[in-house]
Design an enzyme around this catalytic site. Sequence first.
Site, mmCIF file in Angstrom:
data_model
loop_
_atom_site.group_PDB
_atom_site.id
_atom_site.type_symbol
_atom_site.label_atom_id
_atom_site.label_comp_id
_atom_site.label_asym_id
_atom_site.label_seq_id
_atom_site.Cartn_x
_atom_site.Cartn_y
_atom_site.Cartn_z
ATOM 1 N N GLY A 8 -12.000 -18.463 -16.877
ATOM 2 C CA GLY A 8 -12.985 -17.442 -17.206
ATOM 3 C C GLY A 8 -12.621 -16.068 -16.694
ATOM 4 O O GLY A 8 -13.501 -15.259 -16.392
ATOM 5 N N VAL A 11 -8.239 -12.593 -19.500
ATOM 6 C CA VAL A 11 -7.543 -13.112 -20.683
ATOM 7 C C VAL A 11 -8.328 -14.259 -21.316
ATOM 8 O O VAL A 11 -8.446 -14.347 -22.542
ATOM 9 C CB VAL A 11 -6.118 -13.563 -20.310
ATOM 10 C CG1 VAL A 11 -5.469 -14.316 -21.472
ATOM 11 C CG2 VAL A 11 -5.264 -12.360 -19.924
ATOM 12 N N ASN A 100 1.587 -15.801 -17.211
ATOM 13 C CA ASN A 100 2.697 -14.951 -16.830
ATOM 14 C C ASN A 100 3.728 -15.802 -16.094
ATOM 15 O O ASN A 100 3.399 -16.841 -15.513
ATOM 16 C CB ASN A 100 2.237 -13.824 -15.892
ATOM 17 C CG ASN A 100 1.466 -12.744 -16.623
ATOM 18 O OD1 ASN A 100 1.725 -12.463 -17.790
ATOM 19 N ND2 ASN A 100 0.517 -12.129 -15.937
ATOM 20 N N ALA A 125 -6.691 -6.190 -20.914
ATOM 21 C CA ALA A 125 -8.035 -6.743 -20.741
ATOM 22 C C ALA A 125 -8.495 -6.533 -19.311
ATOM 23 O O ALA A 125 -7.720 -6.707 -18.367
ATOM 24 C CB ALA A 125 -8.055 -8.233 -21.085
ATOM 25 N N LYS A 178 8.944 -11.161 -21.377
ATOM 26 C CA LYS A 178 7.653 -10.878 -20.740
ATOM 27 C C LYS A 178 7.794 -10.910 -19.222
ATOM 28 O O LYS A 178 7.180 -10.107 -18.510
ATOM 29 C CB LYS A 178 6.604 -11.889 -21.194
ATOM 30 C CG LYS A 178 5.215 -11.668 -20.573
ATOM 31 C CD LYS A 178 4.629 -10.322 -20.969
ATOM 32 C CE LYS A 178 3.300 -10.033 -20.272
ATOM 33 N NZ LYS A 178 2.243 -10.994 -20.570
ATOM 34 N N ASN A 182 6.757 -8.037 -16.419
ATOM 35 C CA ASN A 182 5.928 -8.308 -15.244
ATOM 36 C C ASN A 182 6.660 -8.011 -13.943
ATOM 37 O O ASN A 182 6.083 -7.466 -13.000
ATOM 38 C CB ASN A 182 5.473 -9.774 -15.247
ATOM 39 C CG ASN A 182 4.463 -10.067 -16.329
ATOM 40 O OD1 ASN A 182 3.654 -9.218 -16.680
ATOM 41 N ND2 ASN A 182 4.490 -11.272 -16.874
ATOM 42 N N ASN A 186 4.531 -4.976 -12.263
ATOM 43 C CA ASN A 186 3.498 -5.467 -11.349
ATOM 44 C C ASN A 186 3.765 -5.183 -9.867
ATOM 45 O O ASN A 186 2.919 -4.586 -9.195
ATOM 46 C CB ASN A 186 3.260 -6.960 -11.581
ATOM 47 C CG ASN A 186 2.333 -7.211 -12.755
ATOM 48 O OD1 ASN A 186 1.279 -6.609 -12.875
ATOM 49 N ND2 ASN A 186 2.731 -8.110 -13.635
ATOM 50 N N SER A 245 -2.441 -5.968 -13.288
ATOM 51 C CA SER A 245 -3.252 -7.056 -12.729
ATOM 52 C C SER A 245 -2.934 -7.269 -11.258
ATOM 53 O O SER A 245 -3.826 -7.573 -10.455
ATOM 54 C CB SER A 245 -3.014 -8.346 -13.516
ATOM 55 O OG SER A 245 -1.645 -8.715 -13.479
ATOM 56 N N GLU A 257 -0.004 -13.041 -8.426
ATOM 57 C CA GLU A 257 0.915 -13.987 -9.066
ATOM 58 C C GLU A 257 2.362 -13.691 -8.702
ATOM 59 O O GLU A 257 3.278 -14.003 -9.466
ATOM 60 C CB GLU A 257 0.726 -13.940 -10.581
ATOM 61 C CG GLU A 257 -0.573 -14.542 -11.068
ATOM 62 C CD GLU A 257 -0.616 -14.722 -12.573
ATOM 63 O OE1 GLU A 257 -0.430 -15.867 -13.040
ATOM 64 O OE2 GLU A 257 -0.820 -13.727 -13.281
#
Length: 297
Positions: A8, A11, A100, A125, A178, A182, A186, A245, A257
Amino acid sequence: MRIGIVGGGAVGLLTAAYMSQSAHVTIYTRRHEQAEKLCANGLTVICGDEKTTHRVQATPFVCETNDDVLFMAVKQYDLTNILTTHVHMLQANAIIFLQNGMGHIRYVSRLPHEHIALAVVEHGALKVDDTTVVHTGVGQTKWSVWRGEQHAFSFLLRTSSRFPFQYVDDWETMLLEKLMVNVLINPLTALLRVPNGMLVAHDPYRQAMEQLFHEVASILHIEQRERIWQHVQTICRQTAANRSSMLRDIESGRRTEIDAILAYVIERANEQHIPAPISTFLYSLVKGKELEGGKGR
């Protein structure tokens, strides 16, 4: 069609909202409170000046799912726990991973599901609260079949123009590209406390990012390096005002992450006996920031 969304967060909520336009959607949450709010108030998406509310079902992720397709939209560290101890709860004909990093790949081959797809989300998002998500940047979701048949995911061709899916033949190249995005954006934005665009707006930051790029590209044996380097810079410009993020996690005292992103790179470097001083340095700094926020592991 019954679609389940495990997670929830930003994303998961964004995916659930757009999937609910053509399917029966259930969101599997960590907390009872969020599930109750989603059932009572619906799921609201803000995109520009437009606000829409979608009716969805929601329930805590404490028992077996019962869906045609499952989207796994949890963080990489939560996914590892699910795939090692709760895989029996993932009851569906097909499953799509939205994580990710590449840490989950080692577990995918053990899954019993007939149809498995891997995907990377290129939308922006931002979760406002338990029932509201802002669609900060319209992009696309690239996906590729890991096991099974492409037709099992044919419903992805009928999604909203604001939430398109693009099929890619080579899942490994898709995930690696991707991962490069990241890895470069990040950790640097999190440590410098700057939005994405600052990494290319200031030469010293861009130079630091380029040094990291060359180190990681060598470790991962990335081909078409100039194209990918330009791609990363384009993303920085297109999402110039966005806060990554990982930056938001650090600011909120949440676990990041970093293990799914830089630890994976360092592990690959160690396997090949290749030095990774920049990656190791940045990894240690981010882990230190996690400890400051009380979320070190």
